[in-house]
Design an enzyme around this catalytic site. Structure first.
Site, PDB file in Angstrom:
ATOM      1  N   SER A  14      15.261  -9.922 -18.484  1.00 13.48           N
ATOM      2  CA  SER A  14      14.780 -10.836 -17.313  1.00 13.48           C
ATOM      3  C   SER A  14      15.420 -12.120 -17.686  1.00 13.48           C
ATOM      4  CB  SER A  14      13.360 -11.271 -17.715  1.00 13.48           C
ATOM      5  OG  SER A  14      12.528 -10.008 -17.861  1.00 13.48           O
ATOM      6  N   GLY A  18      20.380  -8.654 -12.914  1.00 10.89           N
ATOM      7  CA  GLY A  18      20.694  -8.183 -11.743  1.00 10.89           C
ATOM      8  C   GLY A  18      21.402  -9.108 -10.740  1.00 10.89           C
ATOM      9  N   PRO A 190      22.324 -13.319 -32.386  1.00 11.14           N
ATOM     10  CA  PRO A 190      21.543 -12.193 -31.554  1.00 11.14           C
ATOM     11  C   PRO A 190      22.669 -11.432 -30.700  1.00 11.14           C
ATOM     12  CG  PRO A 190      20.473 -14.217 -31.284  1.00 11.14           C
ATOM     13  CD  PRO A 190      21.658 -14.724 -31.896  1.00 11.14           C
ATOM     14  N   GLY A 357       0.407  -6.189   0.530  1.00  2.44           N
ATOM     15  CA  GLY A 357      -0.512  -5.774  -0.250  1.00  2.44           C
ATOM     16  C   GLY A 357      -1.333  -4.477  -0.060  1.00  2.44           C
ATOM     17  N   CYS A 384       3.040  -7.100   7.198  1.00  3.31           N
ATOM     18  CA  CYS A 384       2.339  -6.048   6.750  1.00  3.31           C
ATOM     19  C   CYS A 384       0.925  -5.988   6.494  1.00  3.31           C
ATOM     20  CB  CYS A 384       2.920  -5.213   5.511  1.00  3.31           C
ATOM     21  SG  CYS A 384       2.819  -3.255   5.497  1.00  3.31           S
ATOM     22  N   LEU A 385       0.146  -6.075   5.335  1.00  2.00           N
ATOM     23  CA  LEU A 385      -1.191  -6.159   5.230  1.00  2.00           C
ATOM     24  C   LEU A 385      -1.552  -7.608   6.119  1.00  2.00           C
ATOM     25  CD1 LEU A 385      -3.735  -5.739   3.632  1.00  2.00           C
ATOM     26  CD2 LEU A 385      -3.163  -7.041   1.945  1.00  2.00           C
ATOM     27  N   GLY A 386      -0.685  -8.654   5.771  1.00  2.00           N
ATOM     28  CA  GLY A 386      -0.809  -9.969   6.562  1.00  2.00           C
ATOM     29  C   GLY A 386      -1.066  -9.661   8.200  1.00  2.00           C
ATOM     30  N   HIS A 513       8.108  -5.059   7.019  1.00  2.00           N
ATOM     31  CA  HIS A 513       8.780  -5.994   6.195  1.00  2.00           C
ATOM     32  C   HIS A 513      10.022  -6.785   6.425  1.00  2.00           C
ATOM     33  CE1 HIS A 513       5.485  -5.353   3.041  1.00  2.00           C
ATOM     34  NE2 HIS A 513       5.681  -4.015   3.581  1.00  2.00           N
ATOM     35  N   GLU A 515      11.312  -9.385   5.670  1.00  2.00           N
ATOM     36  CA  GLU A 515      11.858 -10.038   4.374  1.00  2.00           C
ATOM     37  C   GLU A 515      12.908  -9.365   3.628  1.00  2.00           C
ATOM     38  OE1 GLU A 515       8.708  -8.956   4.418  1.00  2.00           O
ATOM     39  OE2 GLU A 515       8.054  -8.058   2.399  1.00  2.00           O
TER      40      GLU A 515
HETATM   41  N1  GLN Z   1      -2.334  -1.697   2.316  1.00  2.00           N
HETATM   42  C1  GLN Z   1      -1.620  -1.763   3.706  1.00  2.00           C
HETATM   43  C2  GLN Z   1      -1.101  -0.363   4.184  1.00  2.00           C
HETATM   44  O1  GLN Z   1      -1.013   0.658   3.200  1.00  2.00           O
HETATM   45  C3  GLN Z   1      -0.339  -2.620   3.907  1.00  2.00           C
HETATM   46  C4  GLN Z   1       0.715  -2.143   3.027  1.00  2.00           C
HETATM   47  C5  GLN Z   1       1.685  -3.478   2.920  1.00  2.00           C
HETATM   48  O2  GLN Z   1       1.234  -4.616   2.871  1.00  2.00           O
HETATM   49  N2  GLN Z   1       2.871  -2.851   2.534  1.00  2.00           N
HETATM   50  O3  GLN Z   1      -1.009  -0.149   5.387  1.00  2.00           O
END
Ligand code: GLN
Length: 538
Positions: A14, A18, A190, A357, A384-386, A513, A515
């Site tokens: 960390s 990357g 170290p 999410g 997505c979930l949003g 997504h 992003e």
């Molecule tokens: N849980 C939601 C789905 O599976 C949204 C997925 C996400 O936000 N990547 O459709």
């Protein structure tokens, strides 16, 4: 013959290995070479799709649908290359393939041994990726730190490659130099131990990148160079910097790219870090800020950055392009469920993002936040979930479908405005969770009267997905009549990909997504317009 640069960690993880590997790709590319980046992760997981993001960081999705470690995102942002499953190797994949081959009698009756058959499969994959990317230089980053047991077979693969082609394989160790506050000076011990540990795997580093809060001091350079028998110019400072986009610029201050090329027997073909340097300087000078709230739930406060790295970077890219320094507030949606009065804090924001999410927790709070954004005309971007949250909130609060929901969040809802994708029903029933979502790039067509069309300036787009649930077409007409614009559709699959709230300055939800495709020098059009509207609103 291609060159291979292995990047391994010393002392601790960390610390930006990357970004270092991505930056090496960036500077070698800027010198005219075709570069590929690979991430090797030591876990037995076949991919990162089943890993908890709050602990292990974002799951980055490639064009081909690979669910990978977040470092592939760094590689794409720093090199503009497109990563696929070939750029990502895990212990799980390697064993799975070796065992598959053994079951198919492909080892011709021989014993299949951990060594050399496992390292050989690692090497085969590295070379496969080189071929796919037609790369002249391959930068291979090993997750974790030397001394970890699970790294051994990967180190052995690298050692075998080196002994087969000594002139083509090189090692960079990214180490850490602590400055104990009690002493107030950098300590190299170290790092010395880490070098010894690497030596015990039969590997000698060719370069040491010294991560520390300050540039590495000359006497420390000298000590390290003695311990690993390297010229001092190959001990490179990697101090804490203002933004990760300074890292390539900083490396170049010590002529790292040139030294690497010289060590490999190559010459720079061109020199072009100008745009990048300009950006890294510009970022530091921006004084005006824009405040963006992320209403989500995976807030283990130490690692928000890792969990939402692509979202954060997409906000950064768009804000910088608009000459704003983004201030990101992490707003845990569960608190709005406990006390709706807390929603008032959203007033201080220029814009709200509800990111991706899974699962029910916190979603009622997100639905409340979406309604607040709609009513108070705060720019809202659902990822997505949003997007699903936006749709549910709209159905409940505008159309009065009080129990509207997603079947993911309430399987018994009478108004499933978001429903299980038909091909996911069996998958979920059989608990076949790994790599089985709708993943990767899919095309969509935009409606010409939409905010999204205005942003992209094109009708046909392609974006990356990762979901099991979808907009329920049964509600399409009702929602549309109520003022929810269907702005993007995948006509082939008859899937709604973008929704927008009519009459709102900027309330957009994408099933994909965006992003993942934002780049520092090329912000994503939707993020750009979201930030623009947020700034205008202020
Ligand atoms: N849980 C939601 C789905 O599976 C949204 C997925 C996400 O936000 N990547 O459709």
């Amino acid at each position: 013959m291609a060159k291979y640069i292995f990047v391994v960690g010393g002392v601790m993880s960390s610390i930006g290995k990357g970004v270092a590997a991505a930056s090496i790709g960036n500077i070698l590319q800027s010198k005219g070479y075709r570069v590929a980046n690979i991430k090797c992760d030591m876990y037995v997981n076949v991919d990162a799709g089943t890993i908890r993001p709050a602990e292990h960081g974002e799951v980055f999705v490639g064009e081909d649908g690979i669910e990978a470690d977040q470092d592939l995102g760094n590689y794409e942002r720093f090199t503009n290359n497109v990563c696929t499953r070939d750029n990502y190797i895990t212990t799980g994949q390697v064993y799975q393939e070796v065992i598959r081959r053994e079951r198919n009698l492909e080892y011709g009756g021989e014993d299949v041994e951990v060594v050399p058959d496992i390292p050989n499969e690692i090497i085969r994959r590295i070379k496969l990726c080189r071929k796919k990317d037609n790369a002249e230089i391959v930068v291979i980053e090993f997750g974790g730190t030397v001394g970890e047991y699970q790294l051994l077979l990967f180190l052995e693969a690298a050692r075998m490659m080196k002994s087969a082609n000594p002139a083509d394989v090189f090692f960079v160790m990214v180490s850490y130099l602590p400055t104990p506050s009690l002493l107030g000076e950098q300590k190299s011990k170290p790092t010395q131990f880490a070098i010894r540990t690497l030596n015990s795997a039969g590997i000698a580093p060719d370069f040491i990148l010294c991560r520390a809060d300050q540039p590495v001091t000359p006497d420390i350079k000298h000590t390290i160079s003695t311990v690993c028998s390297l010229p001092e110019e190959r001990i490179i400072s990697a101090p804490d910097i203002y933004s990760i986009y300074d890292v390539p610029v900083n490396f170049e201050k010590e002529h790292f790219g040139e030294i690497v090329l010289r060590t490999m027997g190559l010459k720079a073909r061109k020199k072009d870090l100008a745009e990048w340097t300009k950006l890294s300087q510009k970022i530091k000078k921006i004084s005006k800020k824009t405040t963006i709230g992320i209403v989500g739930k995976y807030f283990n406060f130490k690692s928000c950055r890792d969990t939402y790295i692509s979202v954060i970077e997409a906000i950064n890219h768009a804000s910088w392009a608009e000459n704003r320094r983004p201030e990101i507030l992490w707003l845990d949606s569960e608190k709005y469920e406990a006390n709706q009065k807390q929603l008032k804090e959203l007033d201080k924001l220029d814009g709200i993002i509800v990111p991706g999410g899974f699962g029910k927790r916190g979603t009622e709070g997100m639905i409340l936040a979406a309604e607040y954004a709609r009513k108070h005309k705060i720019p809202y971007f659902g990822l997505c979930l949003g997007m699903q949250i936006l749709t549910i909130s709209f159905a409940r609060h505008v159309l009065g479908l009080k129990d509207a929901n997603s079947t993911e969040l309430n399987s018994k809802t009478k108004n499933p405005v978001i429903c299980t994708m038909s091909d996911q029903v069996e998958t979920i029933k059989n608990k076949q969770y790994g790599g089985s979502m709708r993943l990767g790039a899919y095309p969509a067509s935009l409606a010409k009267n939409s905010l999204s069309y205005k942003a992209y300036g094109a009708v046909e787009i392609s974006e990356r997905h990762r979901h099991r649930y979808e907009f329920n077409n049964r509600y399409k007409e009702t929602l549309r009549k109520g003022g929810l614009r269907i702005a993007g559709t995948n006509h082939g699959l008859d899937l709604v990909e973008i929704v927008e709230v009519e009459g709102h300055p900027w309330m957009v939800g994408t099933q994909f997504h965006p992003e993942f495709k934002s780049r520092p020098l090329k912000p994503h059009p939707l993020f750009r317009d979201f930030i623009r509207t947020a700034i205008r609103k202020r």
